[in-house]
Structure formats: C-alpha cells, structure tokens
Design a protein around this motif. Sequence first.
Motif, PDB file in Angstrom:
ATOM      1  N   ASN A 130      42.484  33.198  60.650  1.00  0.00           N
ATOM      2  CA  ASN A 130      43.032  32.650  59.402  1.00  0.00           C
ATOM      3  C   ASN A 130      44.517  32.345  59.581  1.00  0.00           C
ATOM      4  N   GLY A 131      44.999  31.294  58.949  1.00  0.00           N
ATOM      5  CA  GLY A 131      46.441  31.031  58.931  1.00  0.00           C
ATOM      6  C   GLY A 131      47.070  31.045  60.314  1.00  0.00           C
ATOM      7  N   PHE A 132      46.561  30.223  61.218  1.00  0.00           N
ATOM      8  CA  PHE A 132      47.050  30.059  62.599  1.00  0.00           C
ATOM      9  C   PHE A 132      46.798  31.311  63.445  1.00  0.00           C
ATOM     10  N   CYS A 133      46.220  32.383  62.873  1.00  0.00           N
ATOM     11  CA  CYS A 133      46.080  33.648  63.595  1.00  0.00           C
ATOM     12  C   CYS A 133      44.653  33.854  64.096  1.00  0.00           C
ATOM     13  N   VAL A 134      44.540  34.425  65.319  1.00  0.00           N
ATOM     14  CA  VAL A 134      43.221  34.700  65.903  1.00  0.00           C
ATOM     15  C   VAL A 134      42.983  36.205  65.987  1.00  0.00           C
ATOM     16  N   PHE A 135      43.869  36.944  66.645  1.00  0.00           N
ATOM     17  CA  PHE A 135      43.777  38.415  66.667  1.00  0.00           C
ATOM     18  C   PHE A 135      45.016  38.973  65.973  1.00  0.00           C
ATOM     19  N   ASN A 136      44.849  40.097  65.281  1.00  0.00           N
ATOM     20  CA  ASN A 136      45.975  40.629  64.504  1.00  0.00           C
ATOM     21  C   ASN A 136      46.860  41.485  65.403  1.00  0.00           C
ATOM     22  N   ASN A 137      47.785  40.831  66.086  1.00  0.00           N
ATOM     23  CA  ASN A 137      48.626  41.456  67.115  1.00  0.00           C
ATOM     24  C   ASN A 137      49.247  42.773  66.644  1.00  0.00           C
ATOM     25  N   VAL A 138      49.876  42.758  65.471  1.00  0.00           N
ATOM     26  CA  VAL A 138      50.607  43.943  65.009  1.00  0.00           C
ATOM     27  C   VAL A 138      49.649  45.030  64.540  1.00  0.00           C
ATOM     28  N   ALA A 139      48.547  44.648  63.917  1.00  0.00           N
ATOM     29  CA  ALA A 139      47.580  45.667  63.463  1.00  0.00           C
ATOM     30  C   ALA A 139      46.959  46.365  64.674  1.00  0.00           C
ATOM     31  N   ILE A 140      46.636  45.584  65.714  1.00  0.00           N
ATOM     32  CA  ILE A 140      46.112  46.173  66.946  1.00  0.00           C
ATOM     33  C   ILE A 140      47.150  47.115  67.549  1.00  0.00           C
ATOM     34  N   CYS A 177      59.595  47.714  67.383  1.00  0.00           N
ATOM     35  CA  CYS A 177      58.932  46.632  68.122  1.00  0.00           C
ATOM     36  C   CYS A 177      58.783  45.434  67.197  1.00  0.00           C
ATOM     37  N   ALA A 178      59.437  44.350  67.527  1.00  0.00           N
ATOM     38  CA  ALA A 178      59.334  43.128  66.712  1.00  0.00           C
ATOM     39  C   ALA A 178      58.380  42.163  67.406  1.00  0.00           C
ATOM     40  N   VAL A 179      57.430  41.628  66.643  1.00  0.00           N
ATOM     41  CA  VAL A 179      56.450  40.691  67.202  1.00  0.00           C
ATOM     42  C   VAL A 179      56.520  39.405  66.387  1.00  0.00           C
ATOM     43  N   LEU A 180      56.725  38.274  67.048  1.00  0.00           N
ATOM     44  CA  LEU A 180      56.881  36.999  66.353  1.00  0.00           C
ATOM     45  C   LEU A 180      55.629  36.656  65.550  1.00  0.00           C
ATOM     46  N   GLU A 181      55.843  36.188  64.297  1.00  0.00           N
ATOM     47  CA  GLU A 181      54.719  35.677  63.511  1.00  0.00           C
ATOM     48  C   GLU A 181      54.975  34.189  63.281  1.00  0.00           C
ATOM     49  N   GLY A 182      55.521  33.830  62.098  1.00  0.00           N
ATOM     50  CA  GLY A 182      55.731  32.416  61.793  1.00  0.00           C
ATOM     51  C   GLY A 182      57.162  31.981  62.027  1.00  0.00           C
ATOM     52  N   GLY A 183      57.448  30.743  61.569  1.00  0.00           N
ATOM     53  CA  GLY A 183      58.784  30.141  61.768  1.00  0.00           C
ATOM     54  C   GLY A 183      58.556  28.727  62.275  1.00  0.00           C
ATOM     55  N   TYR A 184      58.824  27.710  61.410  1.00  0.00           N
ATOM     56  CA  TYR A 184      58.402  26.333  61.703  1.00  0.00           C
ATOM     57  C   TYR A 184      59.541  25.336  61.717  1.00  0.00           C
ATOM     58  N   ASN A 185      60.739  25.785  61.343  1.00  0.00           N
ATOM     59  CA  ASN A 185      61.903  24.912  61.522  1.00  0.00           C
ATOM     60  C   ASN A 185      62.511  25.336  62.845  1.00  0.00           C
ATOM     61  N   LEU A 186      62.457  24.485  63.832  1.00  0.00           N
ATOM     62  CA  LEU A 186      62.806  24.885  65.194  1.00  0.00           C
ATOM     63  C   LEU A 186      64.265  25.309  65.311  1.00  0.00           C
ATOM     64  N   THR A 187      65.123  24.785  64.425  1.00  0.00           N
ATOM     65  CA  THR A 187      66.539  25.158  64.491  1.00  0.00           C
ATOM     66  C   THR A 187      66.751  26.555  63.925  1.00  0.00           C
ATOM     67  N   SER A 188      66.270  26.779  62.697  1.00  0.00           N
ATOM     68  CA  SER A 188      66.508  28.104  62.088  1.00  0.00           C
ATOM     69  C   SER A 188      65.683  29.170  62.792  1.00  0.00           C
ATOM     70  N   HIS A 195      47.579  37.229  59.607  1.00  0.00           N
ATOM     71  CA  HIS A 195      46.534  36.765  58.674  1.00  0.00           C
ATOM     72  C   HIS A 195      45.134  37.025  59.187  1.00  0.00           C
ATOM     73  N   SER A 196      44.958  37.302  60.462  1.00  0.00           N
ATOM     74  CA  SER A 196      43.588  37.421  60.987  1.00  0.00           C
ATOM     75  C   SER A 196      42.987  38.742  60.536  1.00  0.00           C
ATOM     76  N   MET A 197      41.680  38.698  60.321  1.00  0.00           N
ATOM     77  CA  MET A 197      40.981  39.831  59.711  1.00  0.00           C
ATOM     78  C   MET A 197      39.883  40.345  60.629  1.00  0.00           C
ATOM     79  N   HIS A 198      39.237  41.411  60.198  1.00  0.00           N
ATOM     80  CA  HIS A 198      38.202  42.085  60.985  1.00  0.00           C
ATOM     81  C   HIS A 198      37.239  41.069  61.604  1.00  0.00           C
ATOM     82  N   GLY A 203      45.773  40.150  56.388  1.00  0.00           N
ATOM     83  CA  GLY A 203      44.958  40.799  57.423  1.00  0.00           C
ATOM     84  C   GLY A 203      45.438  42.203  57.701  1.00  0.00           C
ATOM     85  N   VAL A 204      46.750  42.404  57.674  1.00  0.00           N
ATOM     86  CA  VAL A 204      47.312  43.741  57.914  1.00  0.00           C
ATOM     87  C   VAL A 204      47.014  44.627  56.717  1.00  0.00           C
ATOM     88  N   GLN A 205      47.208  44.061  55.513  1.00  0.00           N
ATOM     89  CA  GLN A 205      46.935  44.830  54.285  1.00  0.00           C
ATOM     90  C   GLN A 205      45.501  45.325  54.282  1.00  0.00           C
TER      91      GLN A 205
END
Length: 664
Positions: A142-152, A298-309, A135-138, A178-180
């Motif tokens: 935004n949305g818990f994100c600071v630097f856009n890991n995957v875009a970088i 290359c998989a980079v973790l983004e979200g996921g808030y149910n600790l079990t799933s 979600h982070s932009m130039h 942010g990626v879009q």
Amino acid sequence: MGTALLYDEEMTKYKLLWVDPACKIEVPERLIVSYEALVRSGLSDRCISIPAREASDSEILLVHSELYLEAVKKTPYMTLEDLKEFTLQFGDVYFHPNIYHCAKLASGSALQLVDSVMTGKVRNGIALVRPPGHHSMHGAANGFCVFNNVAIAARYAKQKYGVKRVLIVDWDIHHGQGVQYCFEDDPSVLYFSWHRYEHQNFWPNLRESDYDSVGKESGAGFNINVPWNNVGMENSDYLSVFCHVLLPVAYEFCPDLVLVCAGFDSAIGDPEGEMCATPDIFAHLTHLLMNLAGGKLCAVLEGGYNLTSLAQSVCQTVQTLLGDPLPQLANLRGPCKSAVESLQCARSAHRRYWSFLKHAADPPMTDISTKHIKSAMEEEEKTEMAEEERCTEGKVWPEPPERLCPPVCSASVLPDDVACPDGLKRLSSSKDLEPLLVSKLKNRFRTAAVDGDRVTTFSRLYTLIEKLVANEIRNGLVLVPDVAAAMMCVVQDLTSDLVKRVLVVCVGKEKELDYVTTDGKVLVVQISSEDREEQRSKYYIPVCLKKGCSDTSGFIQAVLGLLLPLGYEYNPDLVLLVRMPGSGVVDSMWQQLIGLLQGFAKGHTLVLMQVNEKACMGSTASALLGHPAPPLQDLQTPFPEDGDALERLRERLQADWKTLQTTS
Ligand SMILES: CC(O)(O)CCCCCNCCCN
Ligand SMILES: [Zn+2]
C-alpha cells in the motif's frame, strides 16, 4: 561512537512502468539525490558505511503473512500485464520485476542498522531505502510500500536483542497505518505519528488515523495520532507537538530503542504534504530524540517527493546524528489554531494513559474528530485564508544555514588546583581585562580591591564567552567560588556587549537572585523548590517543584513542557546554565538537561557551578561533549500540585509566550 549510513544503489533500480498519476512521484531519483547530497556535503565520509542486505523470509514473516510473501515472490517473473494485474489488488502502489529484491534490501537495511546500533558498533544511524514501508500491512502492499521496514525492525530488535520497549516516531506526512495495525495491541511498541488528515479528507482517508485511535486492549495508550487538519504547518507547529505531546510520553515510556519512520514529505515544497516546515526542523526533531534510549536511534527513510527539500532534510538529519551544532530556528511564532486543536485533542485522548499528560485540558469545544465539514465554501475560505496567512513564501525557502563545528568543543575555566575533566580544554590564558571592565567588577562587588583571583576568573570567563560567541568554542564549564555572584556578573557585565539574548536556566534555590529583566536581553527560568511569590516579569519565570530539583519527574516535565518551548521561542544566542549549590538535581536529569539545551544558541552553553560541586564535573563534561545522557530511570508520577502548577503557569504565560499554548 559514530553514525551508520546504509545506502545501496540497487534500490534505485526499479520504477513505475505504466501511467499511474498516484504513483508517479515515487521515483529512483529520490534516493539518488539524497545520497549525492550527503556525498557532496562531505557528510557521507564522516559516517560509518554499513552494507545493505536482503531480509530473509523469516524476518519478513515477523510482520507479513506467508500468503502475501509468496505472492510478492512471484512478481520478478511476471509480464508487464501480470504486474499491472497484480498491482490492482492494492492501493496507490506499483510493482516492478526488481521491486521484490529492493523491498528485501530496504527491510534488510533497517535490520543492519538495528544490528549496528544494538551491538554498539555505532551510536545511531540512517538507512536510505526505497520502497518505503510504513503503509504496508500484514497481507497487503500500500502507498508505495511493499514490506514494512520499520515494523519488521521493531519486531527484530525485540526478538534478537530482547529490547523491552521500542519507540517509533513517524514524522512522515502520511499516517503509517501499517505500523499502527501491527502494534496497536502491543504495549512494548509505542507508535507516534503526525499526518496530514484534513478531517479524513486526505489519503489514506482512514477514520482510525484520527487522534482518538489510542491503541487497543493492552496496547491502549501506546498509539498516538496527531492529525493535521490544515496544510501549511510550520516549524512552530511541529515543535509544539514534540514538546507537548511526544516528548513527555516518550520520556515516561523510557524506550530502549528509538526507530524513526523518517519521511521528509512533511517539509516545505513537498507536493504531498503542502506543509511549510523548513528542512532545518529535522535537525531539531532528530536532536530532541537523541537523548532517549541512551542515544540508540535508527532512522529509516519513508517518503519525501520534492528532491530539493528531501536532500536538504536528509543532510540536516545526518548532521545532527553526527553531533554537529544545531542551526538556530528563526522567528518561531507559536502553533496555529488548528495545530493547537490537534495537540489538545491528542493530549486529552491520552491523559488517562500517561501521568505526564494527566493535567491535560479537555478536548476543544469543536471536537474536531466528528467535525462535520461545514459548507464547502466556508471550509474552502478558511483553508485558503489559513494557507496564505500561514506560509506566504510559496514554495521557496532559504538554504539551511551552515552548521560549523567550532575547533574546540568544550572548554573549562577552573581554579588552578582543580584537575580538568577529560576531553575539556582548560582556558588558562586570560588576557587582562579592559580597565573599564575591571572598574565595573569592582563597583559590582563593592569592594575596594577586587581580589586578584576573582578578577582572573572573570577575565577568563569573559574570554570564554568571547570565544563562544566567535564560535571558536562550542560550550564551556566554569567553576567559581560563588556561583550566584558569577551569574550576576555574566548576565550584567560580561555578556551585555557580546550577545543579544541570554537564556539563563537556574537549577536550585538562589540567595540574592534579585535580578529582574524587563528588556528581553535576558530570560531567566528558575527551577527550584522555592515557593516563589508571583512571577515578576515576562522574562523571569520561576518554576517551583514541591520536592525540589531532586524530583526528576517534575523536573523533566518542566523542562519539556515549559523550558523547551520558551527556549525555542526566545531563540537565545547564549545559554547560561547555573547549578545552584545544594540543588539536589539527579545526575541523569542534569545530563539530560545539558543535552536538551544544546538545541539552542548553536550549542553555546555555559555551565556555571560552584567549586564545592566539582564532583559532578565528570558527568557535566560528558554531556557537554555530546555523549548521550543516561535514561531517566523509573520516573514516578509527578506530584499533582506540580502538574497543576505547570498547567496554570503555562496558561498564565501563553499570552506572552505562544509556544506554551496547549489549549485552543
Ligand atoms: C511513504 C509515503 O508515506 O510517503 C507514501 C505516501 C503514499 C501516498 C499515496 N497517495 C498519493 C497520491 C498522489 N497525489
Ligand atoms: Zn509520506
């Protein structure tokens, strides 16, 4: 080559320091439970551990502005009040004295992963990071994100390794705007995202998250959005979008590198997604991407808030990256109406840009992007009904099934004078067949004395199938004098008591394939140039290609748009891949097919080939052993007749096979 795992507990050392309901779900435990699950399951020991590092300023500036970076640099020295003040300028995100450090580690981890894959140190890998990035932009967090890991990481891969085409698959349940924004005018980066949208009623509530945002200027066609307008989407919905939207375009794009915004809030139980797809779906989503770019993923973790799933989904993903057999997905029931609408819209929006979508139908009558929300009541009713009917199990789901690696990966049954390809284990010991079976074979072949070596071959074949079913062997390669006869025998005699459902994939013309199944124990999909009379039954599906199996474009279209959905819906216990002599199938296509078919039947694939085609045993063995298939080079535009015929075939079959549905 192995699988990289990047994790550094430093990235757990920041958290929300004040009250903010929008951000309270983004907690350090997300990373802790993910990593601990990998450790507990023994998966982390099987990975190659790569250290995290901080991204440098210049790397961060590949995507972000100096103004923004300089501002974030000041946050470690801010008081609590300053941090709160600073945070107010952004949306749904929080800052912490240590978040700048962690954000550099998160981006740096993604770059370390790219280095490991691009230098061939590993085949693929995953970076468990926080803060997330998409979600982070130039100039903004935004949305818990600071630097856009995957875009970088995408820009870094292009700059440092000269990567020409990068595919970014974002299966997080939120739209990575942010990626879009970063790549919407860039044809070298194809961004695919599905996301909970509910006709713009779900966060981040952007008009440009809808399916009609296809990219700009020279980037037109290289941005694919699939909005989910209902909650409760299931495994079938996700697979349909992969088979009918993402994969055809991904294969036509032919990326040199695949980056995954691996958010797991799209799994069941997640408070953000409210979807119903089970964690094992990520095993298949990962698998379906692993034959692109020669396996460089290359998989980079983004979200996921149910600790079990979240933990289960991470394990499913890593296990597939390691090459373990895939779990069988039970009772897929075809995409829901809303999902079909969405995928139909996405396909029609992109058909002008991608020849593999050229024959996609027009958008549905109720054009969902401008759909005015009906009276709240009506909408409410629809959603409620849709939801309860969609996943009644509420928030409980079965533990993903264990995915055991058979002691032997690939076995072979070959004539004695044929050398066994490297890595395969020759099955020579063949116990004597039961007299009953021998008599069956005899009257099968209507010869008085079934010649000795034929009986030997079939007894070895039978033994092989027994071992596949017993999960002692994962897959097998069999060379026989007469492949059509062997196929009949396997289908009619050798499997009837061993498996419930056999998927037979027949590549090339056949002589006397007079076998018609009606009881559903066997599903035959035949891909050839043979102009076939009408389809004989629900379980015999002939696909004819104008130029035959040598036309890789037509072939891969038939595999992605017809064979894969059918296979998932049929859910076989054994896959029999028959290569008819003279099929003309191209080697890379043959390996891609074997790779993709591994997704079924826990990888129990039996390849039947004619002795005189032993020249392609090497590439067959390579694919059976799980080595990534070579990319399908310079795919031509599929023949219009073939594209049309495939659409018509799908329309005709979709009454029987729901996963073929691409129009509402
Ligand atoms: C990486 C990510 O896409 O998972 C971040 C999602 C941010 C969600 C912001 N809104 C949260 C509202 C709370 N109910
Ligand atoms: Zn998310």
